[in-house]
Design an enzyme around this catalytic site. Sequence first.
Site, PDB file in Angstrom:
ATOM      1  NE  ARG A  14      43.881  42.971  52.346  1.00 62.28           N
ATOM      2  CZ  ARG A  14      43.248  44.227  52.058  1.00 62.28           C
ATOM      3  NH1 ARG A  14      43.173  45.029  52.940  1.00 62.28           N
ATOM      4  NH2 ARG A  14      42.745  44.222  50.838  1.00 62.28           N
ATOM      5  NE  ARG A  55      40.936  48.408  38.244  1.00 61.13           N
ATOM      6  CZ  ARG A  55      40.045  48.694  39.324  1.00 61.13           C
ATOM      7  NH1 ARG A  55      39.154  49.515  39.440  1.00 61.13           N
ATOM      8  NH2 ARG A  55      40.620  48.541  40.582  1.00 61.13           N
TER       9      ARG A  55
END
Length: 450
Positions: A14, A55
């Site tokens: 990955r 965020r």
Amino acid sequence: MLRKLFEAGVDTFRLNFSHGAKQDHANVHAAIRALEIEMGRPIGILLDLQGPKIRIGTLREGSLTLAAGETVRFVQEGIEGDRDAIPLPHPEVFAAAAPGHDLLIDDGRLRVRVKSLDCNSLEAEVIIGGKLSNHKGVNLPGTILDLSPLTPKDRSDLDFGLRLGVDWVALSFVQRPGDLIEARGLIRDRAGLVAKIEKPAALDRIDDIISLSDAVMVARGDLGVEIPHQDVPGRQKELVRACRLAVKPVIVATQMLDSMVVSPTPTRAEASDVATAIYDGADAVMLSAESAVGHYPREAVEMMDSIIRSTERHKMYRSIVDALRPEEEQTAPHAVAAAAAGLASAIHASAIVVYTSGGTSAARIARRRPDVPLLAVTPSIETARRLCLLWGTHSVSSTDVNDYEEMVSRAVSTAVGEQFAESLDTVVIVAGIPFAQPGTTNNIRVIGVT
């Protein structure tokens, strides 16, 4: 290190595009492809897109401490803020949130509840206090955001990854089936599409999401923040079963051996967690920080591999996996796949060899979780790489066959060459006739190895 990880048991690597520069990922991709040639084995590569992570902005002092019971204010705009104007530069939050909705900050370590809001500001009561610092992530479990899962960065990363030639693309923060349609329009058939399940909204439309994806990842990190911890194990089992029913590979991910980031051995609970995913019937289990930034990447892979092997050898494994077997679909290809798996088990065959163009025939057999090794022979190296993610499947890239006898001969030689059969063994061969036409799986042949 990539070679050591592959030899320890990695089938698919990955590339997490939440971190690192494009050139860094290109270098790793090239190294994996070189390793693939060196080892003579297909290796899968999965591009994991960052997605629209919400965020907190920048605080004037770098951090502040929130106390339970106090009221704080979040604002959409502002360069630096304080408790009266905490920057949250995401207009979609202010458009979708409502009084009573919770915001979970820093992986749920802090929780605030919306009291009132307008299009530019939001007042919230602190439910669970603590230290809030710059750029911490925010989750909104009870809110469906009008937000594409593909940010401009994701689109750029996706184009880059597809040009490199990745085999899978994982789409983060899927909320609705339309998210997958948007991604599919960009990816087309150049890579398999993995839906990451980490939002409660996705669970409400899970059947549609599974049908539109090529594989599913149970991303327990963000999912475990947005739903109660005690609900995650049950949801994991539901997702694994639903994917098995739909003949789609399913990956269980996040914090599986988390203590091995800094320790050479896992906790007993972590070992049990990995084993549970295997008993559930998952196609793949995934390491994250353990192998990306941990001190013991090879040891973590070896440990996960050994847990998988030990679990599959346990006397309870076969009865549990068989008990979870879904009902067969009433179609000829599914019936052939089920018959091949049952026949191979009944005659104690050494292997099942399945010819597959796009991987569907192999997936149908793997859905049965046979107790016989499955060799998938395909003329497509891309298919061979994607099949590295499929349960119990050893994929082999081979040239096309032109007639029936060549097909039988190639199957036997492949089983022997890959060390899954030897003289006097029996092999079950599954194919579609006419050859090279997807969806025509209709033939089973039993043959003894001479």
